[in-house]
Structures are given as C-alpha cells and as structure tokens.
Design a protein around this motif. Structure first.
Motif, short mmCIF file in Angstrom:
data_model
loop_
_atom_site.label_atom_id
_atom_site.label_comp_id
_atom_site.label_asym_id
_atom_site.label_seq_id
_atom_site.Cartn_x
_atom_site.Cartn_y
_atom_site.Cartn_z
N HIS A 78 44.99 36.70 36.05
CA HIS A 78 44.78 36.65 34.61
C HIS A 78 43.56 37.48 34.21
CE1 HIS A 78 44.84 35.08 30.54
NE2 HIS A 78 43.58 34.71 30.67
N ALA A 79 42.48 37.35 34.98
CA ALA A 79 41.26 38.12 34.69
C ALA A 79 41.52 39.63 34.82
CB ALA A 79 40.14 37.69 35.62
N PHE B 203 42.47 39.96 47.10
CA PHE B 203 42.07 40.58 45.85
C PHE B 203 42.77 41.92 45.67
CE2 PHE B 203 39.05 42.98 43.15
CZ PHE B 203 39.04 42.13 42.06
N GLN B 204 42.87 42.70 46.74
CA GLN B 204 43.54 44.00 46.64
C GLN B 204 45.02 43.85 46.32
OE1 GLN B 204 42.08 47.17 46.76
NE2 GLN B 204 44.10 47.55 45.88
N GLN B 205 45.68 42.88 46.92
CA GLN B 205 47.10 42.65 46.62
C GLN B 205 47.29 42.29 45.15
OE1 GLN B 205 47.74 39.68 49.78
NE2 GLN B 205 49.36 40.98 50.60
N LEU B 206 46.40 41.49 44.60
CA LEU B 206 46.52 41.10 43.19
C LEU B 206 46.26 42.29 42.27
CD1 LEU B 206 44.76 37.62 43.38
CD2 LEU B 206 47.20 38.05 43.03
N LYS B 207 45.28 43.13 42.63
CA LYS B 207 45.04 44.34 41.84
C LYS B 207 46.27 45.25 41.84
CE LYS B 207 41.08 46.51 41.90
NZ LYS B 207 39.85 47.19 42.35
N ASP B 208 46.85 45.43 43.01
CA ASP B 208 48.05 46.26 43.10
C ASP B 208 49.18 45.67 42.28
OD1 ASP B 208 46.93 48.18 44.70
OD2 ASP B 208 47.74 47.40 46.58
N ALA B 209 49.35 44.34 42.35
CA ALA B 209 50.45 43.69 41.63
C ALA B 209 50.28 43.82 40.11
CB ALA B 209 50.53 42.21 42.01
N VAL B 210 49.04 43.70 39.63
CA VAL B 210 48.80 43.83 38.19
C VAL B 210 49.09 45.25 37.73
CG1 VAL B 210 46.96 43.86 36.46
CG2 VAL B 210 47.18 41.91 37.99
#
Length: 364
Positions: free
Chosen positions: A240-241, A280-287
């Motif tokens: 979300h952030a 954290f990197q996986q979430l950045k990529d997903a966003v």
C-alpha cells in the motif's frame, strides 16, 4: 495520468474460467474481447490481467452461459440462485445460523456444491467436500471458498481473519497466488478443502438489510471475488505504501524509508516480510508490474510515457523489466497486440546493463 497499482490476476485463472464455455462449444474470442484481453496472452504462463479485464470476461461468460457456475459444474446454477440464498440467510439471528441456512439451501439442488460448516472447540471451518466433477482447474471450488468467506465478512460488517486454508490437491503452478488470496497460511495436499477461523465469529449478529443486499448483489459475484487489501499483513502495508508513492512520483521509497514509515527497523521489516514468504524487492516489482499492466490495458498512454512514469529512464529498461515480470513484451498487452506501441526499443532484447532513472538495474 496515474494508474492505480491494483493487484493483477494470473492467466491461469483466465484459462480456468473459460473451461465451461469451451466445453459448450462457445467461441471464446468474443468473450476475451469483452474483457479487453488479448487472446495471445493465454499462451504465456506468466501473463496477467487487470481486475477490470477479468471482471469484463466474467460478466461476458455469465451472459453467454446463463449459469452462475459458468459451465464449470455438471449441473448449472440458474441466475438468481445465489441472490435467493442471500435473502434466505439475511433473516438469521447470527452468522453461524446464516452459514447453516446457506449450506442447506445449496444442498437442495442435485449436483450442487457440497458445503459444510464444521465446529471444533474454539475453531470453525467452512469446507467444500469434493470438487464439482467438471472443475478440473478447481476454479469453482476456490471461488466458493473465497465468496463464502467474503460474504460472511460482509454480512457482519467486519473482516473475518482466516487462520488457515487447506486444499486436498497438489499445489498448482500459481501456488504463490494463494497467500494473497486468503491472507493466511496455505497448505496443499491436505485431507480437505476449506478455510478455518475463530469460532467466536459465528455468534456475530448480521448488520445488513435488504437495501444493502440489493446493492451488493448488483455487483456480485465479482465484487466478492475481488482481492482486497485489509492491511492485516506486513506485505499489504508495504505494498500500500509503495502503490501510494507511485501515484505521485516515479521514485519508489527505499527499504529504510518504508521501514521508518511503519515504525520498525529495516532488519525487522525484512524479517517480517520473509516470514510472509516475500521480500521488499518482490513487492516493488509487483507494484510496478501491476501498474504497467493496468496502464497498457487502458491503452491511452504511449509506452515510452508509461515507462517514464514508472521510473524508467529508457524504453529499453522498461521492456527488459516487463519481459522479466511477464515473459513477454509490453506491446503484447495492448488489445490486439498493437506493435505501434512497442516504439523502437526492440522488445527489450538489447543486451547490456539497463538502469532506471535512479541508477538501479532494471528499474529496481
């Protein structure tokens, strides 16, 4: 233009939801077109579609099959069946009684889903006993589980946290999707298919009335199938952030900046994400991936501008990252696979290190 980085949906679910129409001999190309889904994406295991695209396909299938089960069960469920079950359950004194009435309602139909509410001490579970005989992808089975959980949460006006979700079949290729779908520990190869929760929720009173039910039904079932982020997991809070930051700037915050926002240390945030089987990197990529797919599906933004908005200084960087995320080029995600949107980047095939505008490889 600031496309919201909403979660996208794996192509495995697109293929699964089409099975019933295929068995009926229906032409699936117009159904995909109704959802603005390029048919070529079905051949790519890493392809994804937006929630809006999937909803469009779902509605087209509903109209074409006139079956609430979309042809995925041997016996169809006539339109209006789910609504009548909801009206029948609405008058119950509490959630436990509503679930029992709903399962009894579906038990009246030969060939209908075999649903059961189980209670054991302080725990309770909603189970689907035996997959419908034509549901080889288990899509209908999983939809029943998701819809019942979210319908129950809607009836009492509070999200019911799940303690576990079990499935009595081997893990599918897209097993990493399930933790997001159910927001709880997931196990495959179990002796049952169901989801568990604290039994105290069964005593919760229903807070909805018929006017609210009418509004909900006008959006069902996809409204209940949509994956909602409740902020109950660390991964949801981080995502979300990141999504909020991407709406206003191409620069995504660092791990340290995000940890400070959540009032934890970077090491603690990293450990908590690891416990939730992500990083954290996986979430950045997903966003970034989901925002890119949404922008391409809308089709109004040139690919070069979309790449810049997502933090890439060059088209080639964006193409390279997009191929890594999805296995194909951005142009394939334009309806009809419009090659004009590809620009001159050559589909991301150029060699050499590619960096985003902040000097990180592949937009990282």
């Amino acid at each position: 233009m600031a496309t919201t980085a909403k979660r996208t949906i794996t192509v495995h679910h697109v293929r699964a939801v089409l099975r019933g129409a295929e068995r009926r001999g229906l032409d699936t190309v117009p159904l995909l077109q109704a959802g603005n889904i390029p048919p070529l994406l079905l051949g790519d295991d890493r392809a994804r579609v937006t929630a809006a695209q999937f909803a469009g396909l779902f509605r087209a299938l509903y109209r074409a099959t006139q079956d609430e089960f979309l042809g995925l069960a041997s016996v169809p469920s006539r339109p209006g069946t789910f609504a009548m079950m909801c009206y029948a359950a609405l008058g119950c004194r509490d959630l436990g009684a509503a679930i029992e009435r709903g399962t009894a309602f579906y038990g009246l139909f030969p060939g209908g889903p075999d649903l059961e509410l189980r209670r054991a001490g302080s725990g309770a579970a909603f189970t689907v006993r035996g997959a419908p005989d034509r549901d080889e992808d288990r899509f209908l089975t999983e939809c029943l589980l998701i819809i019942w959980h979210r319908l129950c949460s809607w009836l009492i006006g509070r999200r019911i946290p799940l303690c576990w979700a079990d499935f009595d079949y081997p893990p599918p290729p897209h097993e990493d999707e399930y933790a997001t779908l159910f927001s709880c520990p997931v196990r495959f190869g179990a002796g049952r298919t169901g989801a568990g929760f604290d039994a105290h929720w069964l005593g919760a009173p229903l807070v909805r009335d018929e006017s609210e039910l009418h509004v909900m039904l006008s959006r069902a079932p996809f409204e209940l199938l949509s994956r909602r982020a409740y902020g109950t997991t660390v991964a949801e809070q981080v995502r979300h952030a990141l999504a909020q930051a991407l709406r206003v700037s191409p620069r995504l915050p660092s791990l340290g900046e995000t940890a400070a926002r959540l009032a934890v240390s970077p090491a603690t945030l990293r450990r908590r994400l690891q416990r939730e089987s992500t990083s954290f990197q996986q979430l950045k990529d997903a966003v970034r991936r989901d925002a890119a797919i949404a922008g391409l599906a809308e089709g109004r933004e040139p690919i070069a501008e979309l790449a810049a908005r997502l933090g890439f200084s060059e088209d080639t960087s964006f193409h390279r990252a997009f191929r890594r995320w999805t296995g194909t080029t951005p142009g394939a995600y334009r309806v009809g696979g419009c090659p004009a949107g590809e620009g001159h980047a050559g589909g991301g095939d150029r060699t050499g290190e590619l960096r985003d505008r902040h000097g990180r490889p592949d937009g990282r």
